[in-house]
Design a protein around this motif. Sequence first.
Motif, PDB file in Angstrom:
ATOM      1  N   SER A  34      -0.314  -1.605   4.877  1.00 43.22           N
ATOM      2  CA  SER A  34      -1.318  -0.687   5.423  1.00 43.22           C
ATOM      3  C   SER A  34      -1.464   0.561   4.567  1.00 43.22           C
ATOM      4  CB  SER A  34      -0.971  -0.315   6.868  1.00 43.22           C
ATOM      5  OG  SER A  34       0.169   0.501   6.902  1.00 43.22           O
ATOM      6  N   MET A  35      -0.620   0.701   3.529  1.00 45.54           N
ATOM      7  CA  MET A  35      -0.775   1.829   2.603  1.00 45.54           C
ATOM      8  C   MET A  35      -1.890   1.581   1.609  1.00 45.54           C
ATOM      9  SD  MET A  35       1.454   4.371   2.917  1.00 45.54           S
ATOM     10  CE  MET A  35       2.134   5.104   1.422  1.00 45.54           C
ATOM     11  N   TYR A  76      11.047  -0.094  -5.320  1.00 50.30           N
ATOM     12  CA  TYR A  76      10.347   0.049  -4.044  1.00 50.30           C
ATOM     13  C   TYR A  76       9.315   1.157  -4.064  1.00 50.30           C
ATOM     14  CZ  TYR A  76      14.052   3.454  -2.628  1.00 50.30           C
ATOM     15  OH  TYR A  76      14.928   4.495  -2.539  1.00 50.30           O
ATOM     16  N   LEU A  77       9.541   2.186  -4.875  1.00 50.35           N
ATOM     17  CA  LEU A  77       8.526   3.229  -4.907  1.00 50.35           C
ATOM     18  C   LEU A  77       7.276   2.770  -5.636  1.00 50.35           C
ATOM     19  CD1 LEU A  77      10.836   6.166  -4.954  1.00 50.35           C
ATOM     20  CD2 LEU A  77       8.764   6.059  -3.597  1.00 50.35           C
ATOM     21  N   TRP A  78       7.480   1.984  -6.709  1.00 53.69           N
ATOM     22  CA  TRP A  78       6.319   1.499  -7.447  1.00 53.69           C
ATOM     23  C   TRP A  78       5.459   0.593  -6.576  1.00 53.69           C
ATOM     24  CZ3 TRP A  78       3.113   2.765 -10.822  1.00 53.69           C
ATOM     25  CH2 TRP A  78       2.160   1.828 -11.257  1.00 53.69           C
ATOM     26  N   VAL A  99       0.091  -0.144  -4.251  1.00 56.87           N
ATOM     27  CA  VAL A  99      -0.878  -0.437  -3.197  1.00 56.87           C
ATOM     28  C   VAL A  99      -1.695   0.805  -2.829  1.00 56.87           C
ATOM     29  CG1 VAL A  99       0.374  -2.364  -2.204  1.00 56.87           C
ATOM     30  CG2 VAL A  99       0.794  -0.076  -1.337  1.00 56.87           C
ATOM     31  N   MET A 100      -1.097   1.982  -2.999  1.00 56.84           N
ATOM     32  CA  MET A 100      -1.835   3.177  -2.600  1.00 56.84           C
ATOM     33  C   MET A 100      -3.083   3.394  -3.448  1.00 56.84           C
ATOM     34  SD  MET A 100       0.244   6.406  -1.213  1.00 56.84           S
ATOM     35  CE  MET A 100       1.270   6.764  -2.601  1.00 56.84           C
ATOM     36  N   SER A 119      -7.379  -2.535  -3.417  1.00 63.61           N
ATOM     37  CA  SER A 119      -8.471  -2.135  -2.524  1.00 63.61           C
ATOM     38  C   SER A 119      -8.113  -2.595  -1.121  1.00 63.61           C
ATOM     39  CB  SER A 119      -9.775  -2.786  -2.957  1.00 63.61           C
ATOM     40  OG  SER A 119      -9.692  -4.170  -2.705  1.00 63.61           O
ATOM     41  N   ALA A 120      -8.708  -1.944  -0.130  1.00 69.36           N
ATOM     42  CA  ALA A 120      -8.174  -2.222   1.190  1.00 69.36           C
ATOM     43  C   ALA A 120      -9.168  -1.989   2.291  1.00 69.36           C
ATOM     44  CB  ALA A 120      -6.972  -1.343   1.422  1.00 69.36           C
ATOM     45  N   ARG A 121      -8.701  -2.404   3.482  1.00 68.71           N
ATOM     46  CA  ARG A 121      -9.556  -2.265   4.647  1.00 68.71           C
ATOM     47  C   ARG A 121      -9.685  -0.825   5.100  1.00 68.71           C
ATOM     48  NH1 ARG A 121      -5.334  -2.358   8.374  1.00 68.71           N
ATOM     49  NH2 ARG A 121      -3.517  -3.269   7.405  1.00 68.71           N
TER      50      ARG A 121
END
Lengths: 140, 499
Positions: free
Chosen positions: B373-374, B436-438, B443-444, B448-450
């Motif tokens: 969701s990020m 994990y930070l990468w 994704v941030m 592309s996202a909803r």
Amino acid sequence: MNDAPLAVVLAENWNYLVVITLMMSGLFIVISRSNLVKKLVGLSIFQTSVFLFYISVGKVAGGTAPIITGDPDTLYSNPLPHVLILTAIVVGVATTALGLALVLRVYAAFGSIEEDEVLAMKAEDGFPLLRRAAGREDGE
Amino acid sequence: MSIYTLFNNLPALLVVVPLLLSPIATLIPSGRLAWVIALLGTGVSVIAAMLLCSVTASGIRITYFLGNWPPPWGIEFVVDGATSLTAMVMATLAFLATLFAGRALAAEIAAKDVGKAYAAWLLACGGLYGLVMTADAFNLFVFLEISALASVILIALGAGQDRRALIAAYNYLVIGAVGATFYVIGVGFIYAVTGSLNMADLAQRIPDVEAGSIIYVGFGFMVAGMLVKAAVFPVHIWLPAAYSYAPAAVSTLLAAIATKAAIYVLARIIFTVFGGVPEVTALALEWVVVPLSIAGIFLGTIMAIYERDLKKMLAFSSIAQIGYITLGMGIATGAGIAAGFIHIGNHALIKGGLFMAVGGIFLATGARVSVDSMAGIGRKMPVTAAAFLICGLSLIGLPLTAGFISKLYLVRALLDNDNLLIVGLVLASSALSVVYLWKIVEVMWVRSARVDAMEISERPALYIPLWLVAISNIWLGLDAGWLVGAAEAAAASLLGAGG
């Protein structure tokens, strides 16, 4: 004391045997029981054993209650550990009360106070927010 | 009351002001006003801690007798370099977290509970400050329980969003109570052979005790109890759930200051109270604290890599970061302890900032924040995401950020000690934390996202405290002189007081 047979040493220090027995049973209940109320019972027993330990330590053989008698030869018990335990009892009561309040809320939210049932349940139908987010995903 | 009276009572005021404001906050029906009171309480503590810091900076050790009862009868507060630095870090972060809570807490819990939530908030802060200030072994237990019970209430408030918060709070209560009781058992043993509860007194009497095995037993119980509270691996199990299901503001407060106080107490016990019996403490440090720290660093990082839920990921990473702090303290040289204190300050800033950022994203999107969701958040919430990135880079330990200073001093302290193996492990684990930070950074911004379709607004009330923390991260990365100096003074005062 070190020269005496073990049984005699144990008999002379029977109060510590009581403490150890209570301490271990309390801790065992906390770890092994799944029922959230029983866990709190175990926790209380565990804490009470420590109270007894302090009180035993503070008792001076042949000593009387630490209230001034006027006689300079009076042997008093050590009042400090007893006072400390007064504080610890208050803390223990607060812990138990808060724990029981939480168990009530757990029962209202999950309908069970068995830890394994609650843990199994929460993944299925637990969280409204996550479901809403998932619903949004399905819609796309 | 003259200004001198006020000044002389600073050590008490730091603790008492939040504690006294707490019942007032319960009486106030308006959540907004309760927040102002919480700001006042934490704000006064920041000023008190700063003044104490400025006094101890010149090497002065302040002692304060509560109720004017001198020790060994009364309870004593002692403020030296280590105390004032820890108090300062905690007070500052608590103030920033309160600033953040103004909007965040009100959004997450029922309006009628907000006043009471701030009461628990102030109790938790006051209890944690007391934990750091007190020089009485039993009084420490009382503050420990005040802060623990208040934290349990705060964690349980997350139940409005996710009912698992109740179980998390319950487990923290039970595990915390067992830990605190272990500590009390230890104090009982030590009291039985020394007849004192005052830490300075204990430090003098412990080396003269003939029944050496009782010292080992008492020390073991006290340290085991505090390890639980500090969430050192493997007794960290309460932490991930507690931090991830608590309301966003509460996660920020607890992640920034709660475990720090316990680590400080751990250092106090090991280096001050038992400073006179190095054969006892060396055993614990070499065979317990250092191996557990390294195990915690690796397992925390690896669990964070596999975790999809962001708050839980940060909580696992906290376990790793606590490992760095205890590792520094575990090597028990002046440089190592200083590195530990530097990281206490820096990790409070890093984790405080990261939890604030995730809290901000959670409140804006209205859904639990997971890695998926990020996606796209970098474009939708640029202000929050940028601050998240800064704190994240600081967590990895990139140069020009505060985290780099921590790693630099930790590695330098390890090299001084010729612990090449541990140096390698620390560097490897830092490299792992990039993974994990990468994942999040990718994704941030990249995916592309909803969320692109959603209307998302960033609120200044949420990102201003976040940016204050982010800027401090950079500022302490560029100019670490003050923190390093204070940490070295802290290490010196810890080692000196016991010697």
